[in-house]
Design a protein around this motif. Sequence first.
Motif, mmCIF file in Angstrom:
data_model
loop_
_atom_site.group_PDB
_atom_site.id
_atom_site.type_symbol
_atom_site.label_atom_id
_atom_site.label_comp_id
_atom_site.label_asym_id
_atom_site.label_seq_id
_atom_site.Cartn_x
_atom_site.Cartn_y
_atom_site.Cartn_z
ATOM 1 N N MET A 164 0.689 -1.011 -0.043
ATOM 2 C CA MET A 164 -0.126 -0.002 0.060
ATOM 3 C C MET A 164 0.789 1.265 -0.102
ATOM 4 O O MET A 164 1.819 1.288 0.707
ATOM 5 C CB MET A 164 -0.918 -0.075 1.050
ATOM 6 C CG MET A 164 -1.978 -1.147 1.230
ATOM 7 S SD MET A 164 -2.979 -1.046 -0.148
ATOM 8 C CE MET A 164 -4.020 0.449 0.062
ATOM 9 N N PRO A 165 0.489 2.323 -0.889
ATOM 10 C CA PRO A 165 1.249 3.243 -0.785
ATOM 11 C C PRO A 165 1.497 4.472 0.533
ATOM 12 O O PRO A 165 0.372 4.048 1.086
ATOM 13 C CB PRO A 165 0.803 4.404 -1.956
ATOM 14 C CG PRO A 165 -0.675 3.866 -1.798
ATOM 15 C CD PRO A 165 -0.877 2.307 -1.747
ATOM 16 N N ALA A 166 2.480 4.830 0.773
ATOM 17 C CA ALA A 166 2.620 5.378 1.985
ATOM 18 C C ALA A 166 3.104 7.008 1.951
ATOM 19 O O ALA A 166 2.849 7.604 2.803
ATOM 20 C CB ALA A 166 3.986 4.878 2.970
ATOM 21 N N GLN A 167 3.541 7.355 0.668
ATOM 22 C CA GLN A 167 3.541 8.668 0.479
ATOM 23 C C GLN A 167 2.683 9.139 -0.685
ATOM 24 O O GLN A 167 2.318 8.572 -1.517
ATOM 25 C CB GLN A 167 5.217 9.015 0.125
ATOM 26 C CG GLN A 167 6.084 8.673 1.003
ATOM 27 C CD GLN A 167 7.755 8.488 0.728
ATOM 28 O OE1 GLN A 167 8.000 8.577 -0.597
ATOM 29 N NE2 GLN A 167 8.621 8.487 1.477
ATOM 30 N N GLN A 168 2.862 10.577 -0.818
ATOM 31 C CA GLN A 168 1.801 11.182 -1.652
ATOM 32 C C GLN A 168 1.962 10.643 -3.058
ATOM 33 O O GLN A 168 1.288 10.387 -4.148
ATOM 34 C CB GLN A 168 1.753 12.633 -1.622
ATOM 35 C CG GLN A 168 0.826 13.474 -2.699
ATOM 36 C CD GLN A 168 0.924 14.934 -2.221
ATOM 37 O OE1 GLN A 168 1.262 15.522 -1.735
ATOM 38 N NE2 GLN A 168 0.069 15.603 -3.302
ATOM 39 N N ARG A 169 3.354 10.659 -3.680
ATOM 40 C CA ARG A 169 3.566 10.511 -5.053
ATOM 41 C C ARG A 169 3.384 8.818 -5.194
ATOM 42 O O ARG A 169 2.883 8.600 -6.266
ATOM 43 C CB ARG A 169 5.146 10.458 -5.244
ATOM 44 C CG ARG A 169 5.571 10.301 -6.682
ATOM 45 C CD ARG A 169 7.017 10.731 -7.033
ATOM 46 N NE ARG A 169 7.478 10.347 -8.306
ATOM 47 C CZ ARG A 169 8.699 10.566 -8.784
ATOM 48 N NH1 ARG A 169 9.603 11.167 -8.018
ATOM 49 N NH2 ARG A 169 8.835 10.566 -10.024
ATOM 50 N N ALA A 170 3.576 8.032 -4.028
ATOM 51 C CA ALA A 170 3.132 6.749 -4.397
ATOM 52 C C ALA A 170 1.735 6.416 -4.664
ATOM 53 O O ALA A 170 1.105 5.590 -5.211
ATOM 54 C CB ALA A 170 3.850 5.728 -3.341
ATOM 55 N N THR A 171 0.926 7.185 -3.644
ATOM 56 C CA THR A 171 -0.627 7.211 -3.748
ATOM 57 C C THR A 171 -1.011 7.462 -5.218
ATOM 58 O O THR A 171 -1.849 7.106 -5.853
ATOM 59 C CB THR A 171 -1.020 8.023 -2.709
ATOM 60 O OG1 THR A 171 -0.564 7.635 -1.240
ATOM 61 C CG2 THR A 171 -2.551 8.325 -2.612
ATOM 62 N N GLU A 172 -0.434 8.689 -5.761
ATOM 63 C CA GLU A 172 -0.909 9.166 -6.784
ATOM 64 C C GLU A 172 -0.639 7.945 -7.928
ATOM 65 O O GLU A 172 -1.452 7.883 -8.937
ATOM 66 C CB GLU A 172 0.007 10.293 -7.204
ATOM 67 C CG GLU A 172 -0.352 11.723 -6.581
ATOM 68 C CD GLU A 172 0.588 12.645 -6.670
ATOM 69 O OE1 GLU A 172 1.506 12.679 -7.186
ATOM 70 O OE2 GLU A 172 0.226 13.980 -5.989
ATOM 71 N N THR A 173 0.661 7.232 -7.834
ATOM 72 C CA THR A 173 0.785 6.187 -8.829
ATOM 73 C C THR A 173 -0.103 5.127 -8.782
ATOM 74 O O THR A 173 -0.818 4.594 -9.885
ATOM 75 C CB THR A 173 2.216 5.884 -8.519
ATOM 76 O OG1 THR A 173 3.227 6.969 -8.893
ATOM 77 C CG2 THR A 173 2.579 4.527 -9.748
#
Length: 222
Positions: free
Chosen positions: A17-26
Amino acid sequence: MTIRGTPHAPSLATKKMPAQQRATETYELILEVAAQLLADVGIERLSTNMVCEKAGLTPPALYRYFPNKYALLCELGQRLMQRQNELIPKWITPEALAGSVEDLEQALAGLLLDTYRVTNETTGGVWILRALHAVPTVQKVRLESHGKVTEEQSGVLVAAFPQVPPEELLLVGRIAVDMIYAGVELLFDAPLEPQAVAQVVAAMVASQLAKLRGGVAPASHP
């Protein structure tokens, strides 16, 4: 390892699961592109390579979160069913269950039409719905969701029909849930008028609930 010659089903779990904003956006981009491609090409043609190309990502970037296309379908299915399930408390209220049969039919029809609307407005919604039925490895998302909704609504039914055995209410509730969703699926599969389908399904469910109400003895007064 196989069991009687049958290979393991593909993993449906999100790897990370994404933990940072950029990862969440991806992560969200992957799902957005997958939903759009699902609407454009259907279940069979959808592939992770196609998603990567459309999203401008490398395969490792996608596989960091989703091991295969079935994991993508699983996440899309869970999100769609969550949006659908959030509509149920809006329509199936204690007031609707305690009201007239006509009031109950109106509430059930409203729920079906609202569920149809939300599904239709969701990118790739109809194909996600079909995947939840047609793809064996994703079917458990639908089954688990329907079971969870039935359990959550059991309290409302028990309060409305206190002298009906809880196991009977669970059965009626589960059948009602599946009938509503079957009506929604029918509207995507056949050129039928939504209001007419909603009214027929609502009348069938409401008639059974009316029978339960009729079978309950009146409360005694001191």
